[in-house]
Design a protein around this motif. Structure first.
Motif, PDB file in Angstrom:
ATOM      1  N   ARG A 280       0.854  -1.198   0.000  1.00  0.00           N
ATOM      2  CA  ARG A 280       0.000   0.000   0.000  1.00  0.00           C
ATOM      3  C   ARG A 280       0.883   1.237   0.000  1.00  0.00           C
ATOM      4  N   GLN A 281       0.275   2.378  -0.373  1.00  0.00           N
ATOM      5  CA  GLN A 281       0.982   3.657  -0.332  1.00  0.00           C
ATOM      6  C   GLN A 281       0.222   4.634   0.548  1.00  0.00           C
ATOM      7  N   THR A 282       0.984   5.495   1.219  1.00  0.00           N
ATOM      8  CA  THR A 282       0.342   6.538   2.011  1.00  0.00           C
ATOM      9  C   THR A 282      -0.335   7.530   1.071  1.00  0.00           C
ATOM     10  N   ASP A 283      -1.416   8.142   1.555  1.00  0.00           N
ATOM     11  CA  ASP A 283      -2.142   9.129   0.746  1.00  0.00           C
ATOM     12  C   ASP A 283      -1.443  10.483   0.796  1.00  0.00           C
ATOM     13  N   GLU A 284      -2.089  11.500   0.279  1.00  0.00           N
ATOM     14  CA  GLU A 284      -1.482  12.843   0.203  1.00  0.00           C
ATOM     15  C   GLU A 284      -1.185  13.452   1.567  1.00  0.00           C
ATOM     16  N   ASP A 285      -1.817  12.906   2.623  1.00  0.00           N
ATOM     17  CA  ASP A 285      -1.576  13.394   3.988  1.00  0.00           C
ATOM     18  C   ASP A 285      -0.588  12.514   4.757  1.00  0.00           C
TER      19      ASP A 285
END
Length: 126
Positions: A86-91
């Motif tokens: 998974r990847q972290t979102d914009e925050d």
């Protein structure tokens, strides 16, 4: 205020309070929650909650920045429920939810490992 009205008000308050205590004891919020932190300022929250016969386990991770790659593994009593990238979102946040076996173990572990870093492990027992 006359005595009959006062007795009625007191009786109503007692009945409501007893109902709230009973609801909290027998059928209230059945959520277990664990919060913590790992290296590099990473914080997490791991929760498990039963809802309509299903058991949802949720993991939220707050990292330093957006688009960080993580490998996330959920286990229930040693049995793997999910292993995914998974990847972290914009925050800089990562949210992953899984459904667990409501009749299985009450012990959950999530290990989140950044692409170039140290694993962050969260554990919860309901």
């Amino acid at each position: 205020m006359n005595n009959k009205l006062l007795i009625g008000v007191v009786a109503a308050v007692v009945v409501i309070a007893a109902g709230v205590v009973l609801w909290l004891t027998l059928g209230g919020d059945d959520e277990a929650l664990e919060r913590g932190s790992c290296e590099d300022g990473v914080t997490y929250e791991l929760s498990a909650e039963e809802d309509d016969g299903a058991l949802e386990v949720a993991f939220e991770l707050q990292s330093a920045g957006p688009a960080e790659a993580w490998t996330v593994e959920f286990t229930q009593g040693g049995t793997s429920l999910l292993e995914a990238d998974r990847q972290t979102d914009e925050d800089g946040e990562l949210d992953v939810d899984v459904l667990a076996d409501p009749d299985g173990s009450d012990e959950f572990t999530v290990t989140a490992t950044p692409e170039n870093g140290t694993a962050c492990t969260a554990a919860l027992a309901r």
